[in-house]
Write an enzyme that holds these catalytic residues in place. Structure first.
Site, PDB file in Angstrom:
ATOM      1  CE  LYS A 268       1.854  -6.365 -12.406  1.00 55.74           C
ATOM      2  NZ  LYS A 268       1.315  -5.831 -11.127  1.00 55.74           N
TER       3      LYS A 268
ATOM      4  N   GLY B 127       0.785  -1.223   0.000  1.00 59.43           N
ATOM      5  CA  GLY B 127       0.000   0.000   0.000  1.00 59.43           C
ATOM      6  C   GLY B 127       0.819   1.275   0.000  1.00 59.43           C
ATOM      7  NE  ARG B 128       3.665   4.784   2.845  1.00 65.54           N
ATOM      8  CZ  ARG B 128       3.254   6.047   2.857  1.00 65.54           C
ATOM      9  NH1 ARG B 128       1.959   6.329   2.751  1.00 65.54           N
ATOM     10  NH2 ARG B 128       4.127   7.034   2.945  1.00 65.54           N
TER      11      ARG B 128
END
Length: 586
Positions: free
Chosen positions: A164, A16-17
């Site tokens: 990914k 989340g950073r």
């Protein structure tokens, strides 16, 4: 979630950073309908100065937000933070070293496996994975309004895209197992405040002047997505997993700003907004491609550690020269996504946020035209410099035209050099005599007489010329005497190289003179106009060769290395590493 329930749920934003993660956290806190657990790999949360009195800091103080250190490679840490969570957002890991394949694989692919396993164990209801539109791009073909029917490629030019794609497949495959509902979002070319890739890369390329070049035609279209729209899309996807489960669960959706734009126009807007020059010089894609392949071959040949960077360069060229636009109808229809920030507003906000990277006019390169440039000093700063640097375009063009006519007369006219010189002197005599008998006034125009001083040489000029010839003769005699001793290899290489170069020039004397003429009237002018760029390229090549010298020496036979050291071409006191290599080879 849905987010409008009376009892607030718990949401977890893994990584989340990161760039997109920060925007998503703020979006969730603005909605104010869930407790947000923010995770990152750092031990403690370090707020930026801009976040000191922000919504995030207030939420951390009030308990509406929590911070947890989580290494996604450690499943026990993931399980600990997911306890009691109803929704998990798995975002991009930032600042990964792409040269370390194992670490990238463990964080992206193994991390996705661990997240899925932990979600299933704690009966998490929803898992939204932030993928990328690059998973359907093979680099060789354009994509025009691509939709979700496009399949992921089996072979990728870029390591991160490959990993990914694997992580996305793991997340989607886990859908509807143990009650877990999953989906993936594929944003295209994400940008915005806090960007750590696109804008910083542009600025780093713009400072030495590399962004003046356009790869390809410059007409290729691309979709860009503002970071707040990506965060909004994740919220929409999480809500849709409940209300429209069948059409969303197990699916991947493309996310864009719904405003396709020419790739190079977008970059130009960003660069101009930061005070840099927009791209305007077009380079054929094939030329750039062959240069990168050459660098790649050198890396493979000599085992340089920067090999992965050549792969990234190949992928960047593909992104910059291909059309990549995507259709977001599926995301709009099934998740309710619609951009909340327009492309124009997003670009403006991005430029403003990166104002600290803007070009400083006080430090920017700008020539004081009262001060001589490097090339002007090299040419002596006199009449020759003014002519070759096109200070007076009419005068320079006249000289160029005269020299071209003389070149044709002596070398392309079909006569020998002696007969051409005789004809030229005969013509010159006729012109001078004819000019001399002209009346002083012709139809009102005054005929200016040629002063006899134009044909006179002062005693000083003659003495200087003779002194110069004598100096050259003596210097040549000195070099011949040094060669006769047989102990100065540097002089031998200089003399032999000069003579061999002269031999090559004499073999194609006419073309050499023609090329020298064109070079003189173009190269100096071009260098003066693009001095920073050319100096930057020369510095880059010099540093590259300097860094590669050790690897090159290791691949050279030992006798050759010893010979070069004996000739003092390599200096041990300046390159201890090379000295070690020499000892090793010997």
């Amino acid at each position: 979630m849905p987010f409008d329930e009376a009892i607030p749920r718990t949401c977890v934003v893994l990584n989340g950073r990161g760039f997109v993660g920060r925007s998503l956290v703020l979006r969730l806190l603005e909605l104010g309908q869930c407790i947000v657990r923010v995770t990152d790999s750092t031990q403690s949360l370090q707020l930026d100065p801009s976040e000191s009195n922000s919504l995030l800091s207030d939420s951390l103080s009030s308990g509406r937000a929590e911070y947890h250190q989580v290494d996604v490679r450690d499943i026990s840490q993931i399980k600990k933070v997911l306890e009691g969570a109803s929704t998990v957002f798995y975002m991009d890991a930032t600042d990964l070293n792409t040269d370390d394949f194992y670490n990238c694989y463990m964080i992206i692919v193994q991390g996705a496996k661990n997240v899925v396993t932990a979600c299933r164990e704690w009966k998490v209801r929803r898992l939204v994975y932030n993928s990328t539109a690059d998973v359907v791009f093979d680099g060789s073909h354009d994509i025009h309004n691509g939709d979700e029917t496009l399949t992921c490629r089996w072979k990728f030019q870029d390591l991160m895209c490959d990993l990914k794609a694997q992580a996305e497949a793991l997340v989607l495959f886990a859908n509807n197992i143990d009650g877990l509902l999953t989906c993936a979002l594929r944003p295209s070319n994400v940008f915005g405040p806090g960007d750590t890739q696109l804008v910083p890369l542009l600025v780093n390329l713009a400072k030495p002047g590399w962004t003046k070049f356009i790869i390809g035609s410059g007409e290729n279209m691309s979709d860009f997505t503002y970071v707040e729209n990506v965060a909004h899309a994740h919220v929409c996807a999480a809500e849709a997993l409940d209300s429209r489960m069948v059409s969303v669960a197990g699916m991947a959706f493309f996310i864009t700003n719904l405003e396709p734009i020419k790739f190079w126009d977008f970059l130009s807007i960003i660069l101009e907004g930061l005070g840099y020059q927009r791209p305007f010089i077009k380079l054929p894609t094939g030329v750039v491609w062959y240069i990168i392949l050459l660098v790649k071959w050198i890396h493979e040949k000599f085992g340089l550690r920067t090999y992965n960077h050549s792969l990234s360069a190949c992928y960047i060229v593909q992104l910059a020269s291909r059309t990549r636009t995507f259709d977001c109808i599926a995301a709009q229809k099934h998740t309710g996504y619609s951009p909340v920030v327009s492309l124009e507003e997003g670009v403006s906000s991005t430029i403003q946020s990166f104002s600290h990277l803007a070009r400083d006019s006080s430090l920017a390169y700008s020539r004081d035209f009262n001060e001589q440039s490097k090339v002007e000093k090299l040419l002596g700063g006199g009449k020759v410099a003014d002519i070759l640097l096109w200070k007076d375009e009419k005068k320079t063009f006249t000289y160029f035209l005269v020299l071209v006519l003389l070149f044709y007369w002596f070398f392309l006219g079909g006569s020998t050099l002696t007969s051409s010189a005789a004809k030229f002197l005969l013509l010159l005599s006729a012109v001078l005599f004819g000019y001399g008998i002209l009346p002083s006034n012709i139809f009102g125009f005054n005929v200016k007489r040629i002063s006899p001083s134009c044909f006179e040489l002062s005693e000083t000029v003659i003495k200087d010329s003779i002194a110069r010839i004598a100096f050259l003769w003596n210097m040549g005699f000195r070099n011949i005497r040094l060669l006769a001793k047989g102990d100065d290899w540097n002089t031998f290489f200089k003399v032999a190289g000069s003579l061999y170069l002269s031999k090559l020039m004499l073999q194609s004397f006419t073309w050499s003179i023609g090329l020298a003429l064109v070079f003189a009237f173009t190269a100096f002018f071009v260098y003066e106009q693009y001095e920073p760029e050319i100096d930057g390229l020369a510095k880059f090549l010099f540093n590259y060769l300097k860094k590669s010298k050790v690897s090159l020496i290791r691949n050279v036979p030992a006798p050759v290395v010893s010979f070069l050291y004996d000739c003092k071409i390599l200096h041990e006191h300046k390159a201890p590493a090379e000295g070690n290599d020499r000892k090793r080879l010997q």
